[in-house]
Design a protein around this motif. Structure first.
Motif, mmCIF file in Angstrom:
data_model
loop_
_atom_site.group_PDB
_atom_site.id
_atom_site.type_symbol
_atom_site.label_atom_id
_atom_site.label_comp_id
_atom_site.label_asym_id
_atom_site.label_seq_id
_atom_site.Cartn_x
_atom_site.Cartn_y
_atom_site.Cartn_z
ATOM 1 N N ASN A 170 93.626 99.172 51.970
ATOM 2 C CA ASN A 170 94.680 98.953 50.967
ATOM 3 C C ASN A 170 95.983 98.516 51.615
ATOM 4 O O ASN A 170 96.723 97.703 51.069
ATOM 5 C CB ASN A 170 94.897 100.238 50.172
ATOM 6 N N ILE A 171 96.280 99.058 52.803
ATOM 7 C CA ILE A 171 97.479 98.625 53.530
ATOM 8 C C ILE A 171 97.305 97.189 53.993
ATOM 9 O O ILE A 171 98.206 96.351 53.856
ATOM 10 C CB ILE A 171 97.739 99.557 54.732
ATOM 11 N N ALA A 172 96.137 96.877 54.561
ATOM 12 C CA ALA A 172 95.894 95.537 55.091
ATOM 13 C C ALA A 172 95.983 94.475 53.999
ATOM 14 O O ALA A 172 96.497 93.364 54.230
ATOM 15 C CB ALA A 172 94.521 95.491 55.761
ATOM 16 N N ILE A 173 95.495 94.806 52.805
ATOM 17 C CA ILE A 173 95.508 93.841 51.696
ATOM 18 C C ILE A 173 96.921 93.358 51.387
ATOM 19 O O ILE A 173 97.134 92.200 50.991
ATOM 20 C CB ILE A 173 94.845 94.477 50.448
ATOM 21 N N ASN A 174 97.899 94.219 51.608
ATOM 22 C CA ASN A 174 99.290 93.831 51.354
ATOM 23 C C ASN A 174 99.764 92.722 52.282
ATOM 24 O O ASN A 174 100.774 92.063 52.008
ATOM 25 C CB ASN A 174 100.216 95.044 51.515
ATOM 26 N N TYR A 175 99.056 92.509 53.394
ATOM 27 C CA TYR A 175 99.466 91.490 54.359
ATOM 28 C C TYR A 175 98.544 90.274 54.348
ATOM 29 O O TYR A 175 98.677 89.385 55.178
ATOM 30 C CB TYR A 175 99.497 92.100 55.767
ATOM 31 N N LEU A 176 97.582 90.256 53.409
ATOM 32 C CA LEU A 176 96.640 89.147 53.347
ATOM 33 C C LEU A 176 96.893 88.317 52.096
ATOM 34 O O LEU A 176 97.095 88.853 51.012
ATOM 35 C CB LEU A 176 95.203 89.677 53.325
ATOM 36 N N SER A 177 96.853 87.005 52.254
ATOM 37 C CA SER A 177 97.065 86.117 51.109
ATOM 38 C C SER A 177 95.822 86.110 50.214
ATOM 39 O O SER A 177 94.728 86.477 50.654
ATOM 40 C CB SER A 177 97.337 84.697 51.600
ATOM 41 N N PRO A 178 95.973 85.687 48.955
ATOM 42 C CA PRO A 178 94.809 85.593 48.060
ATOM 43 C C PRO A 178 93.691 84.732 48.638
ATOM 44 O O PRO A 178 92.513 85.013 48.422
ATOM 45 C CB PRO A 178 95.397 84.977 46.791
ATOM 46 N N ALA A 179 94.057 83.702 49.398
ATOM 47 C CA ALA A 179 93.044 82.823 49.996
ATOM 48 C C ALA A 179 92.170 83.590 50.981
ATOM 49 O O ALA A 179 90.946 83.417 51.027
ATOM 50 C CB ALA A 179 93.720 81.645 50.698
ATOM 51 N N TYR A 180 92.806 84.441 51.761
ATOM 52 C CA TYR A 180 92.042 85.262 52.709
ATOM 53 C C TYR A 180 91.124 86.207 51.960
ATOM 54 O O TYR A 180 89.951 86.380 52.308
ATOM 55 C CB TYR A 180 92.989 86.058 53.603
ATOM 56 N N MET A 181 91.645 86.849 50.936
ATOM 57 C CA MET A 181 90.858 87.828 50.199
ATOM 58 C C MET A 181 89.647 87.171 49.529
ATOM 59 O O MET A 181 88.560 87.737 49.474
ATOM 60 C CB MET A 181 91.722 88.525 49.156
ATOM 61 N N LYS A 182 89.819 85.944 49.036
ATOM 62 C CA LYS A 182 88.717 85.226 48.393
ATOM 63 C C LYS A 182 87.603 84.958 49.403
ATOM 64 O O LYS A 182 86.412 85.157 49.117
ATOM 65 C CB LYS A 182 89.218 83.919 47.793
ATOM 66 N N ASP A 183 87.977 84.516 50.585
ATOM 67 C CA ASP A 183 86.991 84.206 51.615
ATOM 68 C C ASP A 183 86.300 85.463 52.150
ATOM 69 O O ASP A 183 85.194 85.391 52.685
ATOM 70 C CB ASP A 183 87.648 83.472 52.786
ATOM 71 N N LEU A 184 86.959 86.614 52.012
ATOM 72 C CA LEU A 184 86.426 87.848 52.587
ATOM 73 C C LEU A 184 85.673 88.701 51.569
ATOM 74 O O LEU A 184 85.322 89.844 51.855
ATOM 75 C CB LEU A 184 87.574 88.676 53.167
ATOM 76 N N ALA A 185 85.401 88.132 50.405
ATOM 77 C CA ALA A 185 84.802 88.935 49.331
ATOM 78 C C ALA A 185 83.464 89.542 49.720
ATOM 79 O O ALA A 185 83.088 90.602 49.225
ATOM 80 C CB ALA A 185 84.647 88.086 48.076
ATOM 81 N N ASP A 186 82.709 88.867 50.617
ATOM 82 C CA ASP A 186 81.384 89.370 50.971
ATOM 83 C C ASP A 186 81.350 90.002 52.365
ATOM 84 O O ASP A 186 80.281 90.225 52.931
ATOM 85 C CB ASP A 186 80.346 88.240 50.894
ATOM 86 N N ILE A 187 82.529 90.298 52.926
ATOM 87 C CA ILE A 187 82.595 90.889 54.259
ATOM 88 C C ILE A 187 82.500 92.411 54.166
ATOM 89 O O ILE A 187 83.171 93.038 53.340
ATOM 90 C CB ILE A 187 83.907 90.500 54.973
ATOM 91 N N GLN A 188 81.659 93.002 54.993
ATOM 92 C CA GLN A 188 81.557 94.455 55.067
ATOM 93 C C GLN A 188 82.514 94.966 56.136
ATOM 94 O O GLN A 188 82.628 94.376 57.208
ATOM 95 C CB GLN A 188 80.127 94.873 55.414
#
Length: 244
Positions: A170-188
């Motif tokens: 949750n802390i890391a998400i605050n420093y990641l752009s939406p583009a990063y989060m989209k690409d990481l949707a299937d990352i464990q």
């Protein structure tokens, strides 16, 4: 969906030695100590032990030699000797929080969990914000619980790992752009064993073929802010499809 997969670990510990300006009441052994420091910093532990042992033999009043012997024995995995030398040093320098932690690690390796807990608590009393001391204290408390109830200890550690990794994410998400989060949707994202680089295990790593970010299970009890920093770092490799 990002998924969490906690696991268990026991931590080991190593700190590089700061330079020390030696002063001696008896025989001058500064050359021996300097040679020992160089060997220790270059991971030539048998050679370091030879220099420090000779320095101790020539001038047993130089208290720093006991700290250096403790470090050397610890790196040689001779924890009984490490504990003895650390204790000798701490008896004269009770406010050295770094060495208190190292003493605690030697005590823990020797199975003296209550003594290790006391050493970590003393270190935290000197440095309340020392994350490593906090982590060590939580781990040794889990060790003590394990001695009485292995099932309860494993359950506690797994629950802590899951909670801590979620907080870090949750802390890391605050420093990641939406583009990063989209690409990481299937990352464990998980705690686990990591590969070694130059003889030292990675704190965290991204493995493209697994689509996984693994944080060393030695960091289960680290502050979530510390874990989050490594998650952010590894997401860069994940987005770049870095193979290793």
């Amino acid at each position: 969906m990002l998924s969490i997969n906690p696991c268990n670990s026991i931590i080991s510990y190593k700190i590089n030695n700061p330079k020390h300006s030696y002063s001696f009441w008896g025989t001058d052994v500064s050359d021996l100590m300097s040679n020992g420091d160089k060997a220790l910093n270059e991971n030539r532990f048998d050679e370091a032990l030879k220099y420090y042992s000779e320095a101790k033999e020539k001038n047993s009043e130089e208290i720093q030699v006991y700290k250096k012997l403790g470090k050397t024995y610890a790196n040689l995995k001779k924890y009984t000797q490490a504990q003895e030398n650390y204790q000798k040093y701490i008896d004269s320098n009770p406010s050295d929080s770094e060495t208190l932690i190292e003493l605690g690690e030697a005590q823990r390796k020797n199975g003296f969990y209550k003594q290790a807990q006391s050493s970590y608590e003393k270190a935290l009393a000197l440095e309340p914000n020392n994350d490593y001391a906090k982590r060590c204290l939580l781990e040794v408390k889990n060790d003590i619980l394990y001695a009485y109830s292995p099932t309860a200890a494993i359950k506690e550690k797994n629950e802590y790992a899951s909670k801590n990794l979620n907080e870090a994410l949750n802390i890391a998400i605050n420093y990641l752009s939406p583009a990063y989060m989209k690409d990481l949707a299937d990352i464990q994202i998980m705690f686990g064993e990591t590969a070694e680089m130059s003889g030292t295990a990675n704190i965290a790593q991204y493995e493209n073929y697994k689509k996984a970010i693994t944080v060393s299970d030695k960091y289960i009890y680290a502050a979530p802010q510390v874990i989050a920093a490594y998650l952010v770092h590894e997401t860069v490799h994940a987005k770049d499809k870095d193979p290793y």
